[in-house]
Motif scaffolding. Structure first.
Motif, PDB file in Angstrom:
ATOM      1  N   ILE A  77     -24.514  22.666  12.345  1.00 23.60           N
ATOM      2  CA  ILE A  77     -25.774  22.076  12.813  1.00 23.60           C
ATOM      3  C   ILE A  77     -26.727  21.846  11.651  1.00 23.60           C
ATOM      4  CG2 ILE A  77     -27.842  22.555  14.177  1.00 23.60           C
ATOM      5  CD1 ILE A  77     -26.005  23.999  16.183  1.00 23.60           C
ATOM      6  N   ALA A  78     -26.812  22.835  10.736  1.00 23.63           N
ATOM      7  CA  ALA A  78     -27.683  22.688   9.569  1.00 23.63           C
ATOM      8  C   ALA A  78     -27.209  21.557   8.672  1.00 23.63           C
ATOM      9  CB  ALA A  78     -27.731  23.999   8.796  1.00 23.63           C
ATOM     10  N   ALA A  79     -25.893  21.466   8.481  1.00 24.56           N
ATOM     11  CA  ALA A  79     -25.343  20.406   7.629  1.00 24.56           C
ATOM     12  C   ALA A  79     -25.602  19.031   8.221  1.00 24.56           C
ATOM     13  CB  ALA A  79     -23.844  20.623   7.432  1.00 24.56           C
ATOM     14  N   ALA A  80     -25.541  18.927   9.546  1.00 22.43           N
ATOM     15  CA  ALA A  80     -25.774  17.650  10.215  1.00 22.43           C
ATOM     16  C   ALA A  80     -27.254  17.345  10.392  1.00 22.43           C
ATOM     17  CB  ALA A  80     -25.079  17.660  11.578  1.00 22.43           C
ATOM     18  N   GLU A  81     -28.115  18.272   9.981  1.00 19.74           N
ATOM     19  CA  GLU A  81     -29.569  18.107  10.076  1.00 19.74           C
ATOM     20  C   GLU A  81     -30.006  17.826  11.507  1.00 19.74           C
ATOM     21  OE1 GLU A  81     -31.431  16.312   6.327  1.00 19.74           O
ATOM     22  OE2 GLU A  81     -29.507  15.269   6.433  1.00 19.74           O
ATOM     23  N   LYS A 112     -39.656  17.817  13.422  1.00 16.83           N
ATOM     24  CA  LYS A 112     -40.375  17.228  12.288  1.00 16.83           C
ATOM     25  C   LYS A 112     -39.509  17.171  11.040  1.00 16.83           C
ATOM     26  CE  LYS A 112     -44.568  17.833   9.468  1.00 16.83           C
ATOM     27  NZ  LYS A 112     -45.814  18.637   9.287  1.00 16.83           N
ATOM     28  N   TYR A 113     -38.739  18.242  10.796  1.00 19.73           N
ATOM     29  CA  TYR A 113     -37.973  18.322   9.548  1.00 19.73           C
ATOM     30  C   TYR A 113     -36.466  18.133   9.749  1.00 19.73           C
ATOM     31  CZ  TYR A 113     -42.234  20.144   7.434  1.00 19.73           C
ATOM     32  OH  TYR A 113     -43.523  20.280   6.970  1.00 19.73           O
ATOM     33  N   ARG A 114     -36.048  17.882  10.973  1.00 21.27           N
ATOM     34  CA  ARG A 114     -34.623  17.781  11.284  1.00 21.27           C
ATOM     35  C   ARG A 114     -33.877  19.003  10.731  1.00 21.27           C
ATOM     36  NH1 ARG A 114     -31.527  12.270  10.219  1.00 21.27           N
ATOM     37  NH2 ARG A 114     -29.871  13.641  10.996  1.00 21.27           N
ATOM     38  N   ILE A 115     -34.239  20.159  11.269  1.00 21.97           N
ATOM     39  CA  ILE A 115     -33.673  21.423  10.820  1.00 21.97           C
ATOM     40  C   ILE A 115     -33.559  22.359  12.022  1.00 21.97           C
ATOM     41  CG2 ILE A 115     -35.926  22.413  10.256  1.00 21.97           C
ATOM     42  CD1 ILE A 115     -34.615  23.863   7.906  1.00 21.97           C
ATOM     43  N   PRO A 116     -32.517  23.150  12.116  1.00 22.31           N
ATOM     44  CA  PRO A 116     -32.483  24.165  13.161  1.00 22.31           C
ATOM     45  C   PRO A 116     -33.500  25.260  12.882  1.00 22.31           C
ATOM     46  CG  PRO A 116     -30.522  24.316  11.765  1.00 22.31           C
ATOM     47  CD  PRO A 116     -31.258  23.084  11.351  1.00 22.31           C
ATOM     48  N   TYR A 139     -35.838  21.994   1.968  1.00 18.79           N
ATOM     49  CA  TYR A 139     -36.229  23.398   1.987  1.00 18.79           C
ATOM     50  C   TYR A 139     -37.421  23.644   1.067  1.00 18.79           C
ATOM     51  CZ  TYR A 139     -31.539  23.646   4.018  1.00 18.79           C
ATOM     52  OH  TYR A 139     -30.412  23.431   4.795  1.00 18.79           O
ATOM     53  N   LYS A 140     -37.463  22.935  -0.065  1.00 14.62           N
ATOM     54  CA  LYS A 140     -38.615  23.045  -0.956  1.00 14.62           C
ATOM     55  C   LYS A 140     -39.878  22.523  -0.277  1.00 14.62           C
ATOM     56  CE  LYS A 140     -36.784  24.826  -4.676  1.00 14.62           C
ATOM     57  NZ  LYS A 140     -37.182  26.193  -5.132  1.00 14.62           N
ATOM     58  N   LEU A 141     -39.719  21.455   0.493  1.00 17.66           N
ATOM     59  CA  LEU A 141     -40.859  20.892   1.222  1.00 17.66           C
ATOM     60  C   LEU A 141     -41.380  21.891   2.249  1.00 17.66           C
ATOM     61  CD1 LEU A 141     -42.628  18.361   1.640  1.00 17.66           C
ATOM     62  CD2 LEU A 141     -40.964  17.600   3.348  1.00 17.66           C
ATOM     63  N   LEU A 142     -40.476  22.580   2.917  1.00 19.78           N
ATOM     64  CA  LEU A 142     -40.894  23.613   3.854  1.00 19.78           C
ATOM     65  C   LEU A 142     -41.686  24.702   3.140  1.00 19.78           C
ATOM     66  CD1 LEU A 142     -37.649  24.035   5.993  1.00 19.78           C
ATOM     67  CD2 LEU A 142     -39.883  23.337   6.862  1.00 19.78           C
ATOM     68  N   GLU A 143     -41.242  25.079   1.945  1.00 14.42           N
ATOM     69  CA  GLU A 143     -41.939  26.109   1.172  1.00 14.42           C
ATOM     70  C   GLU A 143     -43.341  25.666   0.781  1.00 14.42           C
ATOM     71  OE1 GLU A 143     -38.120  28.326  -0.920  1.00 14.42           O
ATOM     72  OE2 GLU A 143     -39.103  26.666  -1.954  1.00 14.42           O
ATOM     73  N   GLN A 144     -43.533  24.375   0.632  1.00 16.71           N
ATOM     74  CA  GLN A 144     -44.850  23.858   0.260  1.00 16.71           C
ATOM     75  C   GLN A 144     -45.776  23.700   1.461  1.00 16.71           C
ATOM     76  OE1 GLN A 144     -43.932  20.148  -1.693  1.00 16.71           O
ATOM     77  NE2 GLN A 144     -42.739  21.133  -3.310  1.00 16.71           N
TER      78      GLN A 144
END
Length: 355
Positions: A93-97, A160-164, A229-234
């Protein structure tokens, strides 16, 4: 006046998911999270959604993969050993965003362990429990209200980020009953142009897959994930501070441990001890900069409190770069530390000048 209802933490997750627009729930019963599938089995079909008890945890997570690929809000939930069975599917799921909500109401382990609360799934949750270089957005509630609020936030950030997104709770919070405000203000759902919905005017239909035989293409995909992931950290770091401005000792804890730590901090403050609390709400992205900044203040030491043998403490030590002593107090096997236990640790550390 907002609507307030007395609910269990697990029930609050179910109600929040439905109000957030979750249309598909796939799961399998396991204590101490079974109230989530029970609630969804009763409520979701009556409110326009689909509940399906899968034949296994492995099947459930792959059903989420399919529903999320079609662009609908979907979720699954489990508890520690059951959640471990989902790891291969979560990596896919993470790989497929694909955006979705995952819930782990932790219990004591390893192995089948106990049905009592635990927090020893931190490594699995924050470092990527399956194969490959991936991360989950990890939210850690510490009240029934936050079980509700962070469930909704999880769905919105996932889209928003297409992430599980993973809601990492524990058995104590899942079984706890508190008054919950059910007031919801939802963001507009993003249009999912990538979803598998047939051609619908497109020259070619959308395809969701994770297999890639070209190493350069796969490497670029991995780099793209790391940029996300860097964007999430910001942009998506969340935490809470209590009495950290003048604190000589700062407790670091999340979930149910943070509630106990907060009570111990208040007890210490009443005795004139300069103690504070730092509570990560996002475990990934971890609030690194905010925690590191505390090393430059009056802080002489940190005390990490967890229901584990010590997992988040590794991130605390890494972030503080060992500039100040980092102490640990943990309980395992389903045991929960008392406020007095934590207070005694505070007094011992303060009497030694933080060392």
């Amino acid at each position: 006046m907002s609507e307030r209802v007395l609910m269990k933490g697990n029930e609050a997750i179910g109600e929040a998911a439905i109000r957030a627009g979750c249309l598909y729930y796939f799961g399998y019963p396991i204590t101490p999270q079974s109230e989530i599938p029970e609630y969804m089995a009763k409520q979701l079909p009556q409110r326009g959604g689909v509940y399906l008890q899968a034949e296994s945890e492995v099947a459930a997570v792959n059903m989420v993969y399919g529903a999320a690929a079609c662009g609908v809000r979907s979720m699954t939930s489990s508890s520690s050993p059951g959640f471990s069975l989902k790891q291969e599917g979560i990596s896919y799921i993470a790989a497929a965003e694909l955006p979705c909500l995952l819930v782990n109401v932790q219990r004591g382990g390893p192995g089948l362990g106990t049905i009592q609360p635990g927090q020893a799934d931190y490594f699995q949750a924050t470092k990527g429990g399956g194969h490959g270089d991936y991360r989950l957005l990890v939210l850690a509630p510490n009240s029934v209200q936050e079980m509700f609020d962070l469930t909704i936030l999880g769905f919105e950030l996932a889209d928003k980020y297409r992430i599980p997104a993973l809601l990492l709770a524990d058995g104590a919070l899942g079984q706890m009953m508190e008054a919950v405000s059910l007031e919801v203000s939802l963001q507009a759902k993003p249009e999912k142009q990538w979803a598998v919905t047939g051609r619908r005017g497109r020259v070619e239909p959308n395809v969701v897959k994770t297999l890639c035989f070209d190493q350069d293409t796969l490497e670029e995909h991995n780099r793209s994930l790391q940029r996300k992931y860097k964007l999430l950290e910001q942009q998506e770091v969340r935490y809470e501070e209590l009495y950290t401005e003048d604190a000589e000792l700062i407790l670091v804890a999340y979930g149910i441990s943070a509630r106990l730590a907060r009570s111990a901090v208040m007890q210490a403050r009443a005795k004139g001890l300069r103690v504070g609390l730092f509570r990560p709400i996002t475990l990934f992205p971890f609030p690194e900069e905010a925690l590191f900044q505390l090393t430059a203040k009056n802080t002489q030491a940190f005390l990490v409190v967890e229901l584990s043998s010590g997992q988040m403490i590794e991130d605390v030590e890494r972030v503080t770069r060992r500039q100040k002593p980092v102490h640990f107090h943990g309980r395992t096997g389903g045991n929960i530390p008392t406020v007095d236990e934590i207070y005694d640790q505070i007094v011992q550390i303060m009497n030694k000048g933080g060392n």
